[in-house]
Each structure stands twice: as C-alpha cells, then as structure tokens.
Design a protein around this motif. Sequence first.
Motif, PDB file in Angstrom:
ATOM      1  N   HIS A 100       0.841  -1.208   0.000  1.00 44.93           N
ATOM      2  CA  HIS A 100       0.000   0.000   0.000  1.00 44.93           C
ATOM      3  C   HIS A 100       0.873   1.254   0.000  1.00 44.93           C
ATOM      4  O   HIS A 100       0.482   2.280  -0.542  1.00 44.93           O
ATOM      5  CB  HIS A 100      -0.965  -0.002   1.192  1.00 44.93           C
ATOM      6  N   THR A 159      -4.583 -11.636  -5.302  1.00 41.26           N
ATOM      7  CA  THR A 159      -5.916 -11.032  -5.324  1.00 41.26           C
ATOM      8  C   THR A 159      -6.886 -11.910  -6.099  1.00 41.26           C
ATOM      9  O   THR A 159      -6.567 -12.397  -7.182  1.00 41.26           O
ATOM     10  CB  THR A 159      -5.846  -9.639  -5.991  1.00 41.26           C
ATOM     11  N   SER A 215      -4.757  -4.420  -8.688  1.00 42.45           N
ATOM     12  CA  SER A 215      -4.651  -5.203  -7.456  1.00 42.45           C
ATOM     13  C   SER A 215      -3.418  -4.695  -6.711  1.00 42.45           C
ATOM     14  O   SER A 215      -2.603  -3.960  -7.283  1.00 42.45           O
ATOM     15  CB  SER A 215      -4.469  -6.687  -7.795  1.00 42.45           C
ATOM     16  N   ALA A 216      -3.241  -5.119  -5.459  1.00 39.70           N
ATOM     17  CA  ALA A 216      -2.048  -4.724  -4.695  1.00 39.70           C
ATOM     18  C   ALA A 216      -0.782  -5.189  -5.415  1.00 39.70           C
ATOM     19  O   ALA A 216       0.252  -4.528  -5.357  1.00 39.70           O
ATOM     20  CB  ALA A 216      -2.112  -5.317  -3.291  1.00 39.70           C
ATOM     21  N   THR A 260      -6.556  -4.773   4.204  1.00 37.44           N
ATOM     22  CA  THR A 260      -5.824  -4.349   3.006  1.00 37.44           C
ATOM     23  C   THR A 260      -6.491  -3.148   2.346  1.00 37.44           C
ATOM     24  O   THR A 260      -5.823  -2.182   1.967  1.00 37.44           O
ATOM     25  CB  THR A 260      -5.711  -5.525   2.004  1.00 37.44           C
ATOM     26  N   GLY A 261      -7.821  -3.183   2.226  1.00 36.15           N
ATOM     27  CA  GLY A 261      -8.549  -2.075   1.614  1.00 36.15           C
ATOM     28  C   GLY A 261      -8.389  -0.796   2.425  1.00 36.15           C
ATOM     29  O   GLY A 261      -8.171   0.288   1.870  1.00 36.15           O
ATOM     30  N   ALA A 265      -9.378  -4.953  -3.537  1.00 33.39           N
ATOM     31  CA  ALA A 265      -8.751  -5.529  -2.334  1.00 33.39           C
ATOM     32  C   ALA A 265      -9.804  -6.281  -1.527  1.00 33.39           C
ATOM     33  O   ALA A 265      -9.811  -6.243  -0.295  1.00 33.39           O
ATOM     34  CB  ALA A 265      -8.124  -4.417  -1.499  1.00 33.39           C
TER      35      ALA A 265
END
Length: 356
Positions: free
Chosen positions: A45, A105, A119-120, A147-148, A224
């Motif tokens: 992130h 993801t 996606s991450a 995560t979000g 996420a």
Amino acid sequence: MTSKHIVVIGAGYAGLSAATRAGRGGARVTLVAPESRLLHRIRLHETAAGREVPRPTIAHVLRGRPVTHLQARVTELDLAGRKVFTDTGETLAYDTLVYALGSRTSWQDVPGAAEHAYSAERAAELSRRIQDAPVPGTVAVVGGGATGIELAAELAEAHPDWQVRIVAAGAVGGHFSERGRAHVRKVLDGLGVTLHEHTAVTAVTADRLETAAGPVPADLVVWAASLEVHPLAAEAGLAVTANGQAVVDDHLRSVSHPDVHVVGDAAAVVLPGIGRLRMACATAQPMGSYVGRLLAGRTTGPFKYRYATQCLSLGRREALVQLIHADDSMRQGIITGPLGRLTKALIVNAVPLSLR
Ligand SMILES: Cc1cc2nc3c(=O)[nH]c(=O)nc-3n(C[C@H](O)[C@H](O)[C@H](O)COP(=O)(O)OP(=O)(O)OC[C@H]3O[C@@H](n4cnc5c(N)ncnc54)[C@H](O)[C@@H]3O)c2cc1C
C-alpha cells in the motif's frame, strides 16, 4: 552435509523463513522463486502511494546460508516422481518439498474487475498511473478489510487532491473491536475518505463501479476484496480444501503427501482452540520458521501459534494496534496515535530481520 535435497518453492515470508533455517541442518537446499528482491507484500500500500519501500535482495536474506536461489517460476509438480518443473527449463528432484506459493488477489468472478481494476500486486503501476494523471480524479478501493483500509488511507494521505472512496460489501473494518472500528472511521474521515458500506460491487467498467445501490463513479479502481491461493497445489494432486489451500497435519505436512510441507497462505492450518489460521504475514513467517527448524532437526514437536495483535497503518501519521486474544478474537484494548504508529513501524521493520 547430507545428500538430502530440500526444495522450497516461493520466497515470501513463509518460503524464505523456511529456507534460511532448513539450510542449518546440513541438507542441500534450493529456493525457487522468480523475483530477486523480497516482494514485501505488507508494504504494497505504501508502494501504491508512491513511497520508496526498502526491499532486501533474496541474496542478502540468504547470505551465509547453504541455500541456492534458482530464479524461476514453478510450472508443474510431479509429486509421485518428486520433481519440480520450472519455466527456465530446469527440473529439480527433491527428497522434501516445502510449498510456499502464497496467495494473490481474487477477482471473485466480478465482470470487468480483472480488466479494469488494479490489485495490490500492481501497486507500482497504480502509483505511476496516479502520478501521470493530467488532473486529480476519483479512486475507489473495493474491500473494507485490513488491506482495503490500508490502501485507501495511504492513497488519501499521499494524494489529498484525489477523492478516495471505499466500497465494501459489509462494514468497513467490521472485524475490529468497537473502539478499533471507531478509530479507523475517525482517521478515514479526517483523510476525506468516503465510505460506501453494505454495497456489493456487481461489475467494474472503465469509469465506474456497478453496485446494487447504483453506480459509483471511479476513474481508478483498486481491488482488495478477497484473496485466492495459487492453483498449483490442487493441480498437482495435493489434498486441498474448497478454497484450494493444502490440508496439513500438526507438523504442517500435507495429509496426502507427507514428503511435502506446506506453509503460509497456501496452507489450511487448523489449531486446537483457534480454528483455521488467517492468511497473514503474522502466521506465514512463524509457519516457515517452524518447518525450517523441523527439517534442520532443531525441533520435533507440533506447530504452535498464538495471536497477539492486529496492526493496521492508516497513512504515515496514524495506525491501529488492535489487541486480540490468542484465538484471534477481539479485546477492547487498542493503541493509536504516535505509540500505535511506532509499534506498527517497529513490527514492519522487524519482518525482514525475522526471515533468517
Ligand atoms: C497491501 C497488503 C498489506 C498487508 N498487510 C499485512 C499486515 O499488516 N500483516 C499481516 O500479517 N499480513 C498482511 N498482509 C498479508 C500478507 O502479505 C500475506 O498473508 C503474506 O504475504 C503471505 O505470505 P506467504 O509467504 O505465504 O506468500 P507470499 O508473500 O504471497 O509469497 C509467495 C511467494 O511465492 C512466489 N511464487 C508465486 N508463484 C510462483 C511460482 N509459480 N513459482 C515460484 N514461485 C512463485 C512469489 O513470487 C512469492 O515469492 C498484507 C497483504 C497486502 C496485499
């Protein structure tokens, strides 16, 4: 040095922790993974928000250990013949396999998500896309879990001229204690993040999310909402659960193939009094470390684990350290402010050191 050959596949927190320790037992160890540096998923992130994240090289983590890193991707496993096939053409024969291919993801079959959302795993690309945008716009983060929340807070803090939204099927941070949830909401509110809760996304297009409550405009979408494990375990014939995680015994050995140990997100680990362990760095590293010590003959007992905290960064100035019981259930206690921020930073910085 024995003639035994241990092959570890995957160089995330679990695979690296297993490889460095297994190397101490005198066996020959080969680590197979495509990257030259630690992926360091727990800081993605920050990468998404354009921050420079120090990532040690795999060679640095393995220094001084009798472990060979084969920079390649595993394409197939022959569990009966004890062979690993790679995309660089090498075939490795093993006596013991440590399977640590982690997770990624999941697009959850939502139409347009894979095509239009980031996606991450594509954090660096997302960062460039935001920086190169001619004018600030709206970014919608789908998923109200840890995560979000980390992604939304980091993006909102780094790009205050962008409108950041979280769109979540349930409540944002719903799994934290009441106090923890209230802190998350207060910080997100202060960063100007708009919450769309109890709003399931049904489709993603180039400029919006379709939801049951109507369209949500979004110039960029970050997905996420869910994770899925690598399909290779199931494809190779390891016994797996419905979500594809390998079923293991109390020594983290596959129940169908005892010469295969499975660690990290790839393993369905069920412990007495706790239940199924969460997919997390906090569980992956101890699993890898345990299997490495087991293979080096430094331990013989079953794998044990107790939860202590769940830590969440909320941008660079705030954090939530949520105290939890050993079984992952919530305590009311939380640590926030500078002490919370410092605790989270110490934990994150200690992770690369824990891999050896
Ligand atoms: C943004 C973000 C923040 C997070 N924050 C936290 C946190 O604060 N705390 C926490 O506990 N967890 C956190 N997580 C979850 C955590 O990152 C994962 O649970 C953890 O990375 C799992 O570790 P692992 O070793 O099992 O697998 P991974 O880290 O997924 O590593 C998998 C390895 O397998 C390799 N691989 C994949 N396919 C192949 C192949 N075919 N052949 C060879 N190698 C392959 C990969 O290259 C990688 O080396 C976060 C995740 C994200 C995305």
